[in-house]
Design an enzyme around this catalytic site. Structure first.
Site, PDB file in Angstrom:
ATOM      1  N   THR A 112       0.808  -1.215   0.000  1.00 45.86           N
ATOM      2  CA  THR A 112       0.000   0.000   0.000  1.00 45.86           C
ATOM      3  C   THR A 112       0.849   1.276   0.000  1.00 45.86           C
ATOM      4  OG1 THR A 112      -0.136   0.167   2.413  1.00 45.86           O
ATOM      5  CG2 THR A 112      -1.792  -1.203   1.319  1.00 45.86           C
ATOM      6  N   ASP A 113       0.155   2.378  -0.302  1.00 44.35           N
ATOM      7  CA  ASP A 113       0.781   3.688  -0.153  1.00 44.35           C
ATOM      8  C   ASP A 113       0.611   4.153   1.293  1.00 44.35           C
ATOM      9  OD1 ASP A 113      -1.871   4.608   0.087  1.00 44.35           O
ATOM     10  OD2 ASP A 113      -1.919   5.465  -1.926  1.00 44.35           O
ATOM     11  N   THR A 114       0.984   5.372   1.597  1.00 43.63           N
ATOM     12  CA  THR A 114       0.918   5.841   2.984  1.00 43.63           C
ATOM     13  C   THR A 114      -0.508   5.966   3.498  1.00 43.63           C
ATOM     14  OG1 THR A 114       1.037   8.144   2.249  1.00 43.63           O
ATOM     15  CG2 THR A 114       3.106   7.071   2.867  1.00 43.63           C
TER      16      THR A 114
END
Length: 124
Positions: A10-12
């Site tokens: 995932t991204d942040t």
């Protein structure tokens, strides 16, 4: 094939990064071979992605359990096309169509023999 979304996927914000859907589909294709005690690298060659059409419909998130379904669309002499769909429960999140070419270890496109075609039909 069931896949859990981990932090590394995932991204942040906890949303699955777009390229990881391709990884999830690759894992499902490889797993089909592993389930038969094989690998995608065969005695006379292996398969490479020649063309991919991807459709991102909805986002998967950290912790989700995804299900990747794979279906054979077309078989030709030296290639085959699969449709792979990623679901979260009954909700479709992602779909791709991938053309996989059979190539020799030297990198040349190679027709699949009868046994290889039968294997692909049995896997997908």
């Amino acid at each position: 094939m069931k896949i859990r979304v981990y932090y590394e996927d995932t991204d942040t914000g906890g949303i699955v990064y777009h390229s990881n859907y391709l990884n999830f589909c690759e894992r499902a294709r490889s797993q089909a071979f592993f389930d038969k005690g094989l690998t995608p690298v065969l005695d006379d060659g292996h398969f490479v992605a020649k063309k991919i059409i991807a459709d991102y419909l909805k986002s998967a998130k950290l912790g989700d359990i995804l299900d990747v379904k794979t279906e054979l669309i077309e078989m030709k002499a030296a290639s085959f096309t699969l449709k792979q769909t990623v679901y979260k429960e009954a909700e479709k999140l992602f779909e791709l169509e991938i053309l996989l070419a059979h190539i020799s270890f030297e990198g040349a496109i190679k027709k699949m023999d009868k046994e290889t075609k039968e294997l692909i039909l049995s896997l997908f």
